[in-house]
Design an enzyme around this catalytic site. Structure first.
Site, PDB file in Angstrom:
ATOM      1  N   HIS A  18       0.840  -1.208   0.000  1.00 18.18           N
ATOM      2  CA  HIS A  18       0.000   0.000   0.000  1.00 18.18           C
ATOM      3  C   HIS A  18       0.876   1.260   0.000  1.00 18.18           C
ATOM      4  O   HIS A  18       0.610   2.216  -0.716  1.00 18.18           O
ATOM      5  CB  HIS A  18      -0.886   0.055   1.253  1.00 18.18           C
ATOM      6  N   LYS A  42     -16.704  -7.718   5.491  1.00 11.85           N
ATOM      7  CA  LYS A  42     -15.422  -8.415   5.309  1.00 11.85           C
ATOM      8  C   LYS A  42     -14.839  -8.883   6.649  1.00 11.85           C
ATOM      9  O   LYS A  42     -13.772  -9.488   6.659  1.00 11.85           O
ATOM     10  CB  LYS A  42     -14.410  -7.494   4.610  1.00 11.85           C
ATOM     11  N   ARG A  91      -1.868  -6.232  -8.574  1.00  9.82           N
ATOM     12  CA  ARG A  91      -0.757  -7.161  -8.358  1.00  9.82           C
ATOM     13  C   ARG A  91      -0.751  -8.206  -9.464  1.00  9.82           C
ATOM     14  O   ARG A  91      -0.017  -8.111 -10.417  1.00  9.82           O
ATOM     15  CB  ARG A  91      -0.903  -7.863  -6.998  1.00  9.82           C
ATOM     16  N   SER A 129      -2.595  -7.995   2.483  1.00 12.02           N
ATOM     17  CA  SER A 129      -2.946  -7.942   3.915  1.00 12.02           C
ATOM     18  C   SER A 129      -3.386  -9.327   4.384  1.00 12.02           C
ATOM     19  O   SER A 129      -3.092  -9.734   5.505  1.00 12.02           O
ATOM     20  CB  SER A 129      -4.085  -6.944   4.143  1.00 12.02           C
TER      21      SER A 129
HETATM   22  P1  ADP Z   1      -9.637  -3.925  -0.766  1.00 15.55           P
HETATM   23  O1  ADP Z   1     -10.377  -4.697   0.270  1.00 15.55           O
HETATM   24  O2  ADP Z   1     -10.353  -2.732  -1.270  1.00 15.55           O
HETATM   25  O3  ADP Z   1      -9.039  -4.768  -1.879  1.00 15.55           O
HETATM   26  P2  ADP Z   1      -6.934  -3.655   0.223  1.00 15.55           P
HETATM   27  O4  ADP Z   1      -6.494  -2.948   1.438  1.00 15.55           O
HETATM   28  O5  ADP Z   1      -6.689  -5.127   0.172  1.00 15.55           O
HETATM   29  O6  ADP Z   1      -8.441  -3.283   0.063  1.00 15.55           O
HETATM   30  O7  ADP Z   1      -6.249  -3.003  -1.051  1.00 15.55           O
HETATM   31  C1  ADP Z   1      -6.452  -1.658  -1.393  1.00 15.55           C
HETATM   32  C2  ADP Z   1      -5.851  -1.421  -2.755  1.00 15.55           C
HETATM   33  O8  ADP Z   1      -4.446  -1.602  -2.690  1.00 15.55           O
HETATM   34  C3  ADP Z   1      -6.335  -2.396  -3.831  1.00 15.55           C
HETATM   35  O9  ADP Z   1      -6.410  -1.700  -5.061  1.00 15.55           O
HETATM   36  C4  ADP Z   1      -5.256  -3.435  -3.879  1.00 15.55           C
HETATM   37  O10 ADP Z   1      -5.192  -4.076  -5.141  1.00 15.55           O
HETATM   38  C5  ADP Z   1      -4.040  -2.555  -3.627  1.00 15.55           C
HETATM   39  N1  ADP Z   1      -2.929  -3.331  -3.077  1.00 15.55           N
HETATM   40  C6  ADP Z   1      -2.889  -4.046  -1.944  1.00 15.55           C
HETATM   41  N2  ADP Z   1      -1.678  -4.637  -1.784  1.00 15.55           N
HETATM   42  C7  ADP Z   1      -0.927  -4.268  -2.856  1.00 15.55           C
HETATM   43  C8  ADP Z   1       0.397  -4.547  -3.313  1.00 15.55           C
HETATM   44  N3  ADP Z   1       1.198  -5.371  -2.624  1.00 15.55           N
HETATM   45  N4  ADP Z   1       0.812  -3.986  -4.468  1.00 15.55           N
HETATM   46  C9  ADP Z   1      -0.022  -3.195  -5.175  1.00 15.55           C
HETATM   47  N5  ADP Z   1      -1.285  -2.879  -4.821  1.00 15.55           N
HETATM   48  C10 ADP Z   1      -1.737  -3.421  -3.682  1.00 15.55           C
END
Ligand code: ADP
Length: 165
Positions: A18, A42, A91, A129
Site C-alpha cells: 500500500h 469483510k 498485483r 494484507s
Molecule cells: P480492498 O479490500 O479494497 O481490496 P486492500 O487494502 O486489500 O483493500 O487493497 C487496497 C488497494 O491496494 C487495492 O487496489 C489493492 O489491489 C491494492 N494493493 C494491496 N496490496 C498491494 C500490493 N502489494 N501492491 C499493489 N497494490 C496493492
C-alpha cells in the site's frame, strides 16, 4: 490544475505494498486521500479506528496526504471529496477481474471520475494484507513486509485473540 485522488481500501492492515502505491501516487496527484472502507461484511481483523491509526502513524507528515474513512458507495464518497481519480493497485491477474468490474460499475455511476491502476512495485507483488494476517496468526515473521509498528500490532492482536481477549 491539481488532481485530487482517492485511494480506497480495507488496509487491514496497511502493508509496504500500500505504502508503495501511496508514494508513487504522490508523484502524480496534488492531493491523495487514503480512504479506509468500513467493510463490516469483510469482518476485518482490525477495527476501523485501529486501521486508521496505523495508517496515520506510518504515513509521512505530508500535507498532500489525508487519511479518512467512508461507508456506503465509493463513488458517492469520491464525489463528496471532489476527486477526479480513484487510485487502485494491481498485483496479479487474480486482482484484475474484480477491479475491472468495480471500475466499470463506478464509471457507469459517474463517468467524470476515472479509476487509475498502478502496477505493484516489483518487491511487493506477492504482498497482501490477507497473507500477512495468515503468517502473523501462525506466529511467523512479517518483518520487512509491513512497518515495524504494524508487525507489533499484529503480534499483540493475535496474542490477545489467543487469550480470548
Ligand atoms: P480492498 O479490500 O479494497 O481490496 P486492500 O487494502 O486489500 O483493500 O487493497 C487496497 C488497494 O491496494 C487495492 O487496489 C489493492 O489491489 C491494492 N494493493 C494491496 N496490496 C498491494 C500490493 N502489494 N501492491 C499493489 N497494490 C496493492
Amino acid at each position: 490544475m491539481e488532481i485530487v485522488a482517492v485511494y480506497p481500501g480495507s488496509f487491514d492492515p496497511v502493508t509496504y505494498g500500500h505504502l508503495d502505491i501511496i508514494q508513487r501516487g504522490l508523484a502524480i496527484f496534488g492531493q491523495l486521500t487514503v480512504a479506509v472502507a468500513h467493510n463490516p461484511h469483510k469482518s476485518p481483523l482490525f477495527s476501523l479506528k485501529e486501521r486508521r491509526e496505523m495508517l496515520e502513524a506510518v504515513l509521512d507528515r505530508d500535507p498532500r496526504i489525508e487519511v479518512d474513512d467512508f461507508d456506503g458507495l465509493l463513488i458517492d464518497y469520491a464525489q463528496r471529496k471532489g476527486a477526479r481519480v480513484i487510485l487502485r493497485g494491481l498485483r496479479a491477474l487474480s486482482d484484475f477481474e474484480y477491479e475491472f468490474q468495480m471500475a466499470l460499475m463506478n464509471r457507469r455511476q459517474d463517468n467524470s471520475i476515472e479509476t487509475l491502476f498502478m502496477m505493484t512495485g516489483e518487491t511487493c507483488s506477492f504482498l497482501s494484507s490477507k497473507l500477512i494476517k495468515e503468517i502473523a496468526s501462525m506466529g511467523g515473521s512479517v518483518k520487512g513486509l509491513v512497518p515495524d509498528l504494524v508487525a507489533e500490532r499484529l503480534k499483540a492482536k493475535f496474542l490477545n485473540l489467543k487469550e480470548g481477549g
